[in-house]
Enzyme design. Structure first.
Site, PDB file in Angstrom:
ATOM      1  N   ARG A 199       0.801  -1.346   0.000  1.00 12.47           N
ATOM      2  CA  ARG A 199       0.034  -0.058   0.178  1.00 12.47           C
ATOM      3  C   ARG A 199       0.861   1.327  -0.066  1.00 12.47           C
ATOM      4  O   ARG A 199       0.638   2.412   0.504  1.00 12.47           O
ATOM      5  CB  ARG A 199      -0.852  -0.033   1.248  1.00 12.47           C
ATOM      6  CG  ARG A 199      -2.089  -1.210   1.304  1.00 12.47           C
ATOM      7  CD  ARG A 199      -2.889  -0.952   0.178  1.00 12.47           C
ATOM      8  NE  ARG A 199      -4.248  -1.642   0.323  1.00 12.47           N
ATOM      9  CZ  ARG A 199      -4.490  -2.892  -0.054  1.00 12.47           C
ATOM     10  NH1 ARG A 199      -3.644  -3.586  -0.568  1.00 12.47           N
ATOM     11  NH2 ARG A 199      -5.646  -3.483   0.260  1.00 12.47           N
ATOM     12  N   SER A 239     -10.953  -0.858   2.759  1.00 14.18           N
ATOM     13  CA  SER A 239     -10.057  -0.928   4.063  1.00 14.18           C
ATOM     14  C   SER A 239      -9.947   0.268   4.498  1.00 14.18           C
ATOM     15  O   SER A 239      -9.371   1.114   3.909  1.00 14.18           O
ATOM     16  CB  SER A 239      -8.898  -1.883   3.831  1.00 14.18           C
ATOM     17  OG  SER A 239      -9.147  -2.921   3.253  1.00 14.18           O
ATOM     18  N   GLU A 289      -5.491   3.472   6.108  1.00 11.18           N
ATOM     19  CA  GLU A 289      -4.981   3.420   4.627  1.00 11.18           C
ATOM     20  C   GLU A 289      -5.771   4.783   3.980  1.00 11.18           C
ATOM     21  O   GLU A 289      -5.082   5.220   3.052  1.00 11.18           O
ATOM     22  CB  GLU A 289      -5.514   2.192   4.180  1.00 11.18           C
ATOM     23  CG  GLU A 289      -5.099   1.953   2.794  1.00 11.18           C
ATOM     24  CD  GLU A 289      -5.595   0.728   2.002  1.00 11.18           C
ATOM     25  OE1 GLU A 289      -5.952   0.020   2.716  1.00 11.18           O
ATOM     26  OE2 GLU A 289      -5.821   0.856   0.952  1.00 11.18           O
TER      27      GLU A 289
HETATM   28  N1  EPU Z   1     -11.162 -11.445   9.669  1.00 10.54           N
HETATM   29  C1  EPU Z   1     -11.696 -11.550  10.915  1.00 10.54           C
HETATM   30  N2  EPU Z   1     -13.137 -11.052  11.162  1.00 10.54           N
HETATM   31  C2  EPU Z   1     -13.669 -10.425   9.930  1.00 10.54           C
HETATM   32  C3  EPU Z   1     -13.214 -10.405   8.592  1.00 10.54           C
HETATM   33  C4  EPU Z   1     -11.853 -11.046   8.771  1.00 10.54           C
HETATM   34  O1  EPU Z   1     -11.227 -11.810  12.097  1.00 10.54           O
HETATM   35  O2  EPU Z   1     -14.898 -10.172  10.124  1.00 10.54           O
HETATM   36  C5  EPU Z   1      -9.846 -11.976   9.736  1.00 10.54           C
HETATM   37  C6  EPU Z   1      -9.833 -13.235   9.265  1.00 10.54           C
HETATM   38  O3  EPU Z   1      -8.807 -14.039  10.092  1.00 10.54           O
HETATM   39  C7  EPU Z   1      -9.342 -13.393   7.964  1.00 10.54           C
HETATM   40  C8  EPU Z   1      -8.267 -12.067   7.834  1.00 10.54           C
HETATM   41  O4  EPU Z   1      -9.061 -11.335   8.638  1.00 10.54           O
HETATM   42  O5  EPU Z   1      -8.500 -14.540   7.381  1.00 10.54           O
HETATM   43  C9  EPU Z   1      -8.011 -11.317   6.508  1.00 10.54           C
HETATM   44  O6  EPU Z   1      -9.410 -11.143   6.091  1.00 10.54           O
HETATM   45  P1  EPU Z   1      -9.668 -10.885   4.421  1.00 10.54           P
HETATM   46  O7  EPU Z   1      -9.173 -11.883   3.794  1.00 10.54           O
HETATM   47  O8  EPU Z   1     -11.016 -10.553   4.259  1.00 10.54           O
HETATM   48  O9  EPU Z   1      -8.674  -9.594   4.035  1.00 10.54           O
HETATM   49  P2  EPU Z   1      -7.864  -8.391   4.819  1.00 10.54           P
HETATM   50  O10 EPU Z   1      -6.726  -8.799   5.188  1.00 10.54           O
HETATM   51  O11 EPU Z   1      -8.960  -8.003   6.029  1.00 10.54           O
HETATM   52  C10 EPU Z   1      -7.035  -7.534   2.767  1.00 10.54           C
HETATM   53  C11 EPU Z   1      -7.001  -6.001   1.898  1.00 10.54           C
HETATM   54  C12 EPU Z   1      -8.322  -5.906   1.153  1.00 10.54           C
HETATM   55  C13 EPU Z   1      -8.535  -7.121   0.354  1.00 10.54           C
HETATM   56  C14 EPU Z   1      -8.445  -8.367   0.832  1.00 10.54           C
HETATM   57  C15 EPU Z   1      -8.343  -9.545   0.070  1.00 10.54           C
HETATM   58  C16 EPU Z   1      -5.648  -4.571   3.490  1.00 10.54           C
HETATM   59  C17 EPU Z   1      -5.616  -3.345   4.311  1.00 10.54           C
HETATM   60  N3  EPU Z   1      -6.870  -4.978   2.876  1.00 10.54           N
HETATM   61  O12 EPU Z   1      -8.032  -7.283   3.735  1.00 10.54           O
HETATM   62  O13 EPU Z   1      -8.311  -4.681   0.346  1.00 10.54           O
HETATM   63  O14 EPU Z   1      -9.686  -6.920  -0.505  1.00 10.54           O
HETATM   64  O15 EPU Z   1      -7.176  -8.388   1.762  1.00 10.54           O
HETATM   65  O16 EPU Z   1      -6.992  -9.727  -0.561  1.00 10.54           O
HETATM   66  O17 EPU Z   1      -4.653  -4.924   3.005  1.00 10.54           O
HETATM   67  C18 EPU Z   1      -9.059  -2.431   0.177  1.00 10.54           C
HETATM   68  O18 EPU Z   1      -7.824  -2.057   0.214  1.00 10.54           O
HETATM   69  O19 EPU Z   1      -9.852  -1.462   0.189  1.00 10.54           O
HETATM   70  C19 EPU Z   1      -9.562  -3.965   0.427  1.00 10.54           C
HETATM   71  C20 EPU Z   1     -10.685  -4.086   0.404  1.00 10.54           C
END
Ligand code: EPU
Length: 336
Positions: A164, A236, A332
């Site tokens: 990012r 995010s 972010e």
């Molecule tokens: N999780 C929870 N509770 C929830 C949702 C998620 O505990 O309600 C935990 C779970 O352990 C899950 C982990 O968070 O495995 C990761 O969640 P997710 O795969 O949904 O992704 P993220 O790490 O939260 C990142 C990006 C997103 C992107 C997703 C998918 C960042 C800041 N965000 O989110 O990007 O879509 O991975 O690759 O790195 C954006 O930048 O706007 C965005 C949506």
């Protein structure tokens, strides 16, 4: 060139905050951009260059000039047996560009399907999702240096890309360059990245090709993320924090299921969504703002929230996470 005075930004920020800018200027070509950069009144003003506003939080009206690129177009600039290089105008809609490439069977950005925003911002933010980052496919970024009006081309290695982050986002460079075009290098023999999260399960029984990967990603995003059309949001709100291994091991003693993505031997990335959920903040509201129940990494404008309410809620989330886990989560989203 289109110029508007006292212009509503409601449709130019995905939080749908009803704020105004003193001036809104949209240029349609590089010639118009050069003309704008020579304009003395323009140069005396506070200026902010925006894309689709999918990563901005306006705390109040903007007393200056908001500039938006209208430069469009997709042009093949080079091609060999394995790759194709496309020069794309900063104002092209990101997801339409992804759809175009998937349709042609040019691979590399399919995992970034359905991310709101424009091409210029993709290179500025280094957008990423499902194990892919756009910087892996960026060959060049064409810019104008605002102070002198000179053109400057950045090759991928000059952009200092990381999670990012880009050179253009760095505090010493922020706002100094306008991105006019981005050159992407895409693959004619796509390699698929489908090992992230639920993606592989989602593709079970399907032929793996760019179109099925794109469809699976769109379905996952629709399921997991709040819809910005019905509940204004900027995706995010926070970045996933990096912490050292010793800190992580310490936390693991108390929270046995704390997830992580290894970065290297000493550092791991922890999902901020997990930290926020553990703090019991899912669904927490402040004024018209709420922490999404669907994905707590996202703050939504549920009921005519102000930028200030969203920022206060974000601060409360940051403080609670810091107190419980000793981890700082950073926005972010850019506060304006
Ligand atoms: N999780 C929870 N509770 C929830 C949702 C998620 O505990 O309600 C935990 C779970 O352990 C899950 C982990 O968070 O495995 C990761 O969640 P997710 O795969 O949904 O992704 P993220 O790490 O939260 C990142 C990006 C997103 C992107 C997703 C998918 C960042 C800041 N965000 O989110 O990007 O879509 O991975 O690759 O790195 C954006 O930048 O706007 C965005 C949506």
């Amino acid at each position: 060139m289109r110029i508007y005075e006292n212009y509503s930004l409601f449709d130019h920020n995905t939080f749908h905050l009803d704020v105004k800018t003193r001036w809104f200027v949209e240029y349609e070509s590089e010639d118009e951009l050069v003309k704008l950069m020579k304009d003395e009144y323009f140069l005396s003003q506070k200026v902010l260059h925006i894309g689709k506003g999918s990563n901005l939080l306006f705390l109040s009206d903007f007393d200056g000039v908001i500039v938006h690129s209208g430069i469009k177009g997709i042009e093949i600039v080079r091609e060999d047996a394995n790759h194709i290089w496309l020069k794309v105008g900063a104002a092209e809609n990101w997801d339409s560009f992804v759809a175009f490439c998937v349709d042609k069977n040019w691979g590399g950005i399919e995992n970034l399907s359905h991310i709101p925003g424009e091409v210029g911002a993709s290179a500025y933010q280094n957008i990423g999702a499902y194990g892919a980052e756009v910087s892996d496919c960026i060959s060049e970024v064409h810019t104008y240096f605002i102070e002198t009006g000179e053109k400057k081309t950045f090759h991928n290695e000059d952009c200092c890309y990381s999670y990012r982050y880009s050179f253009f986002k760095g505090p010493e460079n922020k706002g100094l360059y306008y991105i006019s075009h981005v050159v992407y290098k895409l693959s004619k023999q796509p390699e698929y990245k489908i090992d992230y999260g639920d993606l592989r399960n989602r593709l079970e029984g399907k032929i793996i090709q760019l179109s099925t990967v794109r469809e699976a990603i769109i379905a996952l995003r629709q399921e997991k993320l709040p819809n910005p059309v019905t509940e204004g949001n900027a995706g995010s709100f926070f970045m996933n924090p990096y912490i050292c291994m010793a800190h992580y091991e310490g936390l693991k003693k108390h929270y046995r299921d704390i997830p992580c993505y290894p970065v290297n031997d000493e550092v791991v990335k922890v999902p901020a969504a997990w930290l926020i959920e553990q703090c019991g903040l899912k669904g927490k509201t402040l004024g018209g703002a709420a922490v999404s129940e669907k994905q707590p990494l996202v703050i939504v404008n549920r009921n005519r929230a102000t930028g200030g309410e969203i920022a206060l809620l974000a601060e409360e989330v940051q403080q609670t996470v810091k107190e419980k886990f000793g981890i700082e989560i950073r926005p972010e989203v850019n506060y304006i």
